[in-house]
Design an enzyme around this catalytic site. Structure first.
Site, PDB file in Angstrom:
ATOM      1  N   SER A 207      36.318  38.359  37.111  1.00 26.64           N
ATOM      2  CA  SER A 207      37.437  37.677  36.456  1.00 26.64           C
ATOM      3  C   SER A 207      38.593  38.635  36.183  1.00 26.64           C
ATOM      4  CB  SER A 207      36.974  37.006  35.158  1.00 26.64           C
ATOM      5  OG  SER A 207      37.859  35.994  34.765  1.00 26.64           O
TER       6      SER A 207
ATOM      7  N   TYR B 196      25.721  30.255  42.446  1.00 25.30           N
ATOM      8  CA  TYR B 196      27.013  29.609  42.630  1.00 25.30           C
ATOM      9  C   TYR B 196      26.850  28.389  43.533  1.00 25.30           C
ATOM     10  CZ  TYR B 196      28.976  34.029  40.885  1.00 25.30           C
ATOM     11  OH  TYR B 196      29.284  35.144  40.126  1.00 25.30           O
TER      12      TYR B 196
ATOM     13  N   LEU C 243      41.550  38.470  37.037  1.00 22.55           N
ATOM     14  CA  LEU C 243      42.784  37.731  36.749  1.00 22.55           C
ATOM     15  C   LEU C 243      42.582  36.759  35.591  1.00 22.55           C
ATOM     16  CD1 LEU C 243      44.041  37.043  40.397  1.00 22.55           C
ATOM     17  CD2 LEU C 243      44.794  38.822  38.788  1.00 22.55           C
ATOM     18  N   GLY C 244      41.606  37.067  34.729  1.00 21.87           N
ATOM     19  CA  GLY C 244      41.371  36.224  33.560  1.00 21.87           C
ATOM     20  C   GLY C 244      41.034  34.800  33.928  1.00 21.87           C
TER      21      GLY C 244
ATOM     22  N   HIS D  28      21.949  39.575  37.862  1.00 23.86           N
ATOM     23  CA  HIS D  28      23.107  38.834  37.362  1.00 23.86           C
ATOM     24  C   HIS D  28      23.280  38.986  35.854  1.00 23.86           C
ATOM     25  CE1 HIS D  28      25.686  35.124  38.614  1.00 23.86           C
ATOM     26  NE2 HIS D  28      26.334  35.898  37.784  1.00 23.86           N
TER      27      HIS D  28
END
Length: 327
Positions: free
Chosen positions: A214, A56, A216-217, A136
């Site tokens: 994700s 990231y 919350l989409g 990952h």
């Protein structure tokens, strides 16, 4: 509902904090001061299960940011990070086809590089131990048993406390667990993307916690995403192109009345629904706004009656996202 949960022997808050959004290039531009304010808000509000990855941001940016935030608060937090997408020196890139949002990733999870990845993350985070260390993505050119075997050596050496795997199949999870106990499996799961039921069954059988990424989409389920910045990675996902986003917003507006009836926000509804799917589920929503972070964490206090859950599921059964999946 309890505010803490157990992931295969690791006790964590019921809702964690996904730090990916705090690096530039993920959800558009952001500076470190704002990112550090978000991290501080999360820790202060009890979001002390912090999820990151060496991939990231550029040059370990996200891990380094977290290292700065926890420098004087290390004993308050549980840090999870991942490896395999940021290749080590001399590591051959192994192409991995994952779908719409990324089309193809380059991975390398060869055992000979695992210690190097972990030691780099330890330096970035400014700590001597990683609480939860994830693979990952499974490497298509390396048996997952070999990678997990190298990860297990890190546990034996005291550099890592617990192991996890991300984005795996049910069979891969079982194969990984056969080498070393797995505390958590991380997978995409939300009102926008169901979990593979076989993966959930195997996780339950083995006592492996499930960490939905994700949840919350990718922000969609907040009901606030109308357009994206040009530097936002979500532009790569057809689900977020202008036409699909408009159609999806219109369709999923049905969730608004449910949330209003319960006196909660759409984000809280989405997170509370996930928490009610299994007692070993710990979602990791991310946000850059302190007020939203506090709002998300408060979803752990929401109890949904069985009748309400049936109503939610009936609504979700009618909703079909336009534009494929994130992965």
């Amino acid at each position: 509902m309890t505010k803490t949960r157990n992931l295969g022997g690791l006790d964590v808050p019921a809702i964690g904090f996904g730090a990916m959004v705090l690096s530039p290039g993920m959800y558009g531009a952001i500076d470190d001061d704002r990112a550090l304010s978000a991290l501080t808000a999360a820790i202060d509000a009890g979001g002390t299960f912090i999820d990151t990855s060496d991939a990231y941001g550029d040059d370990g940016h996200n891990e380094k940011l977290i290292g700065r935030a926890i420098r004087t608060r290390r004993d308050e937090v549980t840090v999870a990070t991942k490896f395999g997408l940021r290749l080590g020196d001399g590591a051959d890139p192994h192409p991995l086809d994952v779908g719409f949002a990324f089309e193809q990733l380059l991975v390398n999870a060869e055992p000979k590089y695992v210690r190097e990845y972990a030691e780099s993350s330890l330096r970035n985070l400014g700590t001597d131990v990683i609480d939860l260390y994830y693979l990952h993505f499974p490497d298509p050119q390396v048996p997952i048993e070999d990678t997990v075997g190298a990860m297990a050596e890190l546990v034996a050496d005291g550099k890592v406390r617990h192991l996890g795997v991300c984005n795996v199949t049910a069979r891969e999870l079982r194969r990984a667990y056969d080498v070393h106990p797995i505390a958590a499996v991380q997978t995409e799961w939300s009102m926008w993307r169901p979990i593979d039921p076989e993966l959930l069954d195997v996780a339950r059988e083995l006592g492996v916690g499930v960490v939905p990424w994700s949840p919350l989409g990718a922000g969609f389920l907040t009901g606030t995403v109308q357009a994206l910045d040009k530097d936002d990675f979500r532009n790569n996902a057809p689900r977020f192109d202008a036409a699909s986003l408009k159609a999806n917003n219109a369709s999923y507006d049905a969730l608004q009345s449910l949330a209003a009836d319960l006196g909660v926000t759409r984000s809280q509804l989405a997170l509370a629904w996930l928490l009610h799917q299994d007692p070993a589920v710990v979602p990791i929503p991310g946000s850059r706004t302190p007020a939203h972070i506090v709002e998300n964490l408060a979803a752990a206090d929401i109890t949904l009656h069985p009748d309400t859950l049936e109503r939610i599921d009936a609504v979700l059964a009618r909703l079909k996202p336009v534009g494929g999946t994130l992965l």
